[in-house]
Every structure is written in C-alpha cells, then in structure tokens.
Scaffold this motif. Structure first.
Motif, PDB file in Angstrom:
ATOM      1  N   PRO A   1       0.832  -1.212   0.000  1.00  0.00           N
ATOM      2  CA  PRO A   1       0.000   0.000   0.000  1.00  0.00           C
ATOM      3  C   PRO A   1       0.860   1.253   0.000  1.00  0.00           C
ATOM      4  N   TRP A   2       0.210   2.411  -0.089  1.00  0.00           N
ATOM      5  CA  TRP A   2       0.950   3.677  -0.062  1.00  0.00           C
ATOM      6  C   TRP A   2       1.456   4.011   1.334  1.00  0.00           C
TER       7      TRP A   2
ATOM      8  N   ASP B   1      -6.680   1.636   3.326  1.00  0.00           N
ATOM      9  CA  ASP B   1      -7.663   0.636   3.744  1.00  0.00           C
ATOM     10  C   ASP B   1      -7.308  -0.698   3.073  1.00  0.00           C
ATOM     11  N   MET B   2      -6.744  -1.642   3.861  1.00  0.00           N
ATOM     12  CA  MET B   2      -6.260  -2.896   3.285  1.00  0.00           C
ATOM     13  C   MET B   2      -7.392  -3.801   2.795  1.00  0.00           C
ATOM     14  N   LYS B   3      -8.574  -3.647   3.400  1.00  0.00           N
ATOM     15  CA  LYS B   3      -9.714  -4.433   2.937  1.00  0.00           C
ATOM     16  C   LYS B   3     -10.113  -4.005   1.530  1.00  0.00           C
TER      17      LYS B   3
ATOM     18  N   LYS C   1       1.440  -5.275   4.343  1.00  0.00           N
ATOM     19  CA  LYS C   1       1.317  -5.574   2.915  1.00  0.00           C
ATOM     20  C   LYS C   1       0.402  -6.779   2.743  1.00  0.00           C
ATOM     21  N   LEU C   2      -0.218  -6.879   1.583  1.00  0.00           N
ATOM     22  CA  LEU C   2      -1.059  -8.023   1.245  1.00  0.00           C
ATOM     23  C   LEU C   2      -0.202  -9.069   0.531  1.00  0.00           C
ATOM     24  N   GLN C   3      -0.192 -10.287   1.067  1.00  0.00           N
ATOM     25  CA  GLN C   3       0.510 -11.391   0.402  1.00  0.00           C
ATOM     26  C   GLN C   3      -0.568 -12.344  -0.118  1.00  0.00           C
TER      27      GLN C   3
ATOM     28  N   GLN D   1       0.560   0.624  -4.172  1.00  0.00           N
ATOM     29  CA  GLN D   1       1.751   1.401  -4.499  1.00  0.00           C
ATOM     30  C   GLN D   1       2.694   0.607  -5.419  1.00  0.00           C
ATOM     31  N   SER D   2       2.828  -0.706  -5.142  1.00  0.00           N
ATOM     32  CA  SER D   2       3.685  -1.549  -5.982  1.00  0.00           C
ATOM     33  C   SER D   2       3.380  -3.016  -5.716  1.00  0.00           C
TER      34      SER D   2
END
Length: 231
Positions: free
Chosen positions: A151-152, A157-159, A189-191, A221-222
């Motif tokens: 994320p940035w 909001d990760m959801k 981070k989302l894995q 973000q990436s």
C-alpha cells in the motif's frame, strides 16, 4: 507422511481441499496415483464449480479413468469422515486388459452392418471431448505465484486494497488464499496466491496494466513477485 483430509463431502472440507489443490495438480507427487483415486472415490458426487481447483482436479482424474487409468502408487493419503474405501474402488486395470475384456463381452452383440446408436454416438463424443481436454491441459501449463502487494502508507484501507486486487478478472487467472503481513511502522502488505495458465496470463503484464493503474493504484503502491513455480 500421509496427507490427511477431513469430511471432504462438507463445504468446509471441500474448501480445505480446494485450497490444498491451489498449487497442485495431484493429491501427492507429480503424476496421478492411487492417492488421487482414494480421494476421488471418497467424494459422494462431483464437486460444485465454486470449488475451482477441486473441480479441475476431479474432472481430470475422471477423464484419466475413462481414457488410460491411473498407475502411480502415491505417497499415502487418509480421508477421515467418509465411508471406507475398498481396494476395488482404487484399482484401475491396464488399458490393454480393459479393451480385451470389452471386446470379449461384445463379440456376440456386434452388428457389422448396423447403424451407430444414439448411446454409441454420445459415448464417442464424450471420449473425443475428454481426449481433447486432456491434450489441452498438457499443452497449456500452469504456474503458482506468490505476490506481495504494497500500500501507499499505514492509512490505506487494506480491505479495499484486497477487494480492488481481486476485482481483476482475466481468463486463466485464479486468485487464491491471502494474508496481511506486517512491514513496519504500522504498515502491512497483502501477500496473495494466484494460479495462472501460462499461455493466457503474463504476471508482468498483470502488474503493469492492471494492478498499478487507475483505479486500483489508489490503494496499490507496488507489487513484487515473491515466488513463481510451475505446476
């Protein structure tokens, strides 16, 4: 050590089996074996299409049983919560023996000049479709990918980020299990796991043209590829 599955005829058991088959073509090893036959026989009916990986595996094993049988020994599997599996249920006779037996059984009924029945036409069409599907699977390889989606900042909001990622639908792409991993300074981070058909999906293109452009880049973000394995 034998692989163990519990109550695979329930939604919960099927979901666990579906997750297990996300990055696997067979129950154990790299070829169809008696382990596949045991699990196949333990299923009381074909799995629902919502369990994508189980359905893919089930249809493949069903096709193999019709076409060539299964000879691999496997590493051992235990299915709990299902009726005991007999030796007959997992025994597949050699192809030559099967054909010879079928020929002997039908010798008295052969009509050399009769027309093909509807049942015979349907059976021939099913065999041709199974062979075509089996050949296509061999030609189109699959890969299992583990990806980090960053994320940035800690206020993202990760959801919603995960929802945005999973909103990408491409033929040959299947999103799998995911989890949040702490990076530091309150940022996570989302894995996420994904399975792709190599001939249809490029991971680099997926990242460059789908995951890091509008509107998804509002959250993402990436992206980084952590692991890439052929199935």
């Amino acid at each position: 050590m034998a692989v163990t599955f519990h109550d695979i005829n329930s939604a919960v058991g099927l979901k666990k089996l579906d997750d297990y088959l996300l990055a696997r073509s067979y129950i154990t090893g790299y070829e169809a074996s008696k382990d596949d036959l045991i699990v196949h026989a333990a299923l009381s009916k074909p799995p629902s299409s919502e369990f994508v990986n189980v359905s893919r595996w089930y249809n493949h094993i069903t096709a193999l049983l019709r076409i060539s049988g299964v000879s691999g020994q496997g590493s051992g599997v235990i299915v709990e919560g299902s009726a005991p599996i007999t030796e007959e249920a997992v025994a597949t006779p050699p192809v030559a023996d099967t054909k010879a037996s079928a020929a002997e059984d039908s010798d008295d009924d052969v009509d050399l000049f009769g027309e093909e029945t509807e049942e015979e036409k349907k059976a021939a069409e099913e065999r041709a479709a199974s062979i075509k599907a089996s050949t296509k699977k061999k030609e189109s390889g699959k890969s299992s990918v583990l990806m980090d989606v960053k994320p940035w900042d800690d206020e993202t909001d990760m959801k919603k980020l995960e929802e945005a990622v999973r909103s990408v639908h491409i033929e040959g792409l299947h999103w799998g299990a995911s989890k949040l991993v702490a990076v530091g300074y309150g940022i996570k981070k989302l894995q996420i796991m994904l399975t792709i058909v190599d001939d249809l999906v490029s991971v680099d293109t997926l990242i460059e043209e789908q995951l890091t452009v509008e509107p998804i880049n509002e959250y993402v973000q990436s992206c980084d590829i952590v692991a890439f394995n052929k199935i």
